[in-house]
Design a protein around this motif. Structure first.
Motif, mmCIF file in Angstrom:
data_model
loop_
_atom_site.group_PDB
_atom_site.id
_atom_site.type_symbol
_atom_site.label_atom_id
_atom_site.label_comp_id
_atom_site.label_asym_id
_atom_site.label_seq_id
_atom_site.Cartn_x
_atom_site.Cartn_y
_atom_site.Cartn_z
ATOM 1 N N TYR A 1 42.260 40.798 35.818
ATOM 2 C CA TYR A 1 41.474 41.651 36.703
ATOM 3 C C TYR A 1 40.295 40.874 37.289
ATOM 4 N N GLN A 2 39.586 40.099 36.469
ATOM 5 C CA GLN A 2 38.461 39.308 36.943
ATOM 6 C C GLN A 2 38.914 38.259 37.958
ATOM 7 N N TYR A 3 40.058 37.639 37.700
ATOM 8 C CA TYR A 3 40.590 36.637 38.622
ATOM 9 C C TYR A 3 40.929 37.273 39.971
ATOM 10 N N ARG B 1 39.763 40.093 41.257
ATOM 11 C CA ARG B 1 38.538 40.522 41.933
ATOM 12 C C ARG B 1 37.837 39.338 42.594
#
Length: 99
Positions: free
Chosen positions: A43-45, A47
């Motif tokens: 998810y962080q990647y 985003r």
């Protein structure tokens, strides 16, 4: 210092109750914590990639240019298609091959 660190790590296993707590903590980490990490990292990647691509699209739109490959060339491998990387590589090439 090493002896103190070793005692700090092994002390919870000294009693039967402490050993059970270590087993419970390990089970919790294996069943709850570790399965949650890959989706959060993905998810962080995603985003981060979305923010970067949005900024590139806004820059392209506001520039009024019709050449989208000048901002992001999807034909290049990996991140080398990004406009900033292309600009940096041109600066390196110009410095390495002076004419």
């Amino acid at each position: 210092m090493v002896s103190l660190a070793h005692k700090f790590v092994t002390a919870p296993q000294a009693s039967a109750q402490g050993f059970c707590n270590v087993v419970k903590l390990g089970t919790f980490c294996r069943t709850v914590v570790w399965p949650c990490l890959p989706p959060l990292l993905m998810y962080q990647y995603i985003r981060g990639t979305d923010v970067d691509m949005y900024a590139t699209e806004v820059l392209y739109y506001k520039s009024g240019s019709k050449d989208h490959k000048a901002f992001y060339d999807s034909g290049r491998a990996g991140i080398s298609g990004h406009w900033r990387v292309q600009q940096d590589m041109e600066a390196i090439r110009a410095a390495a091959n002076p004419e």
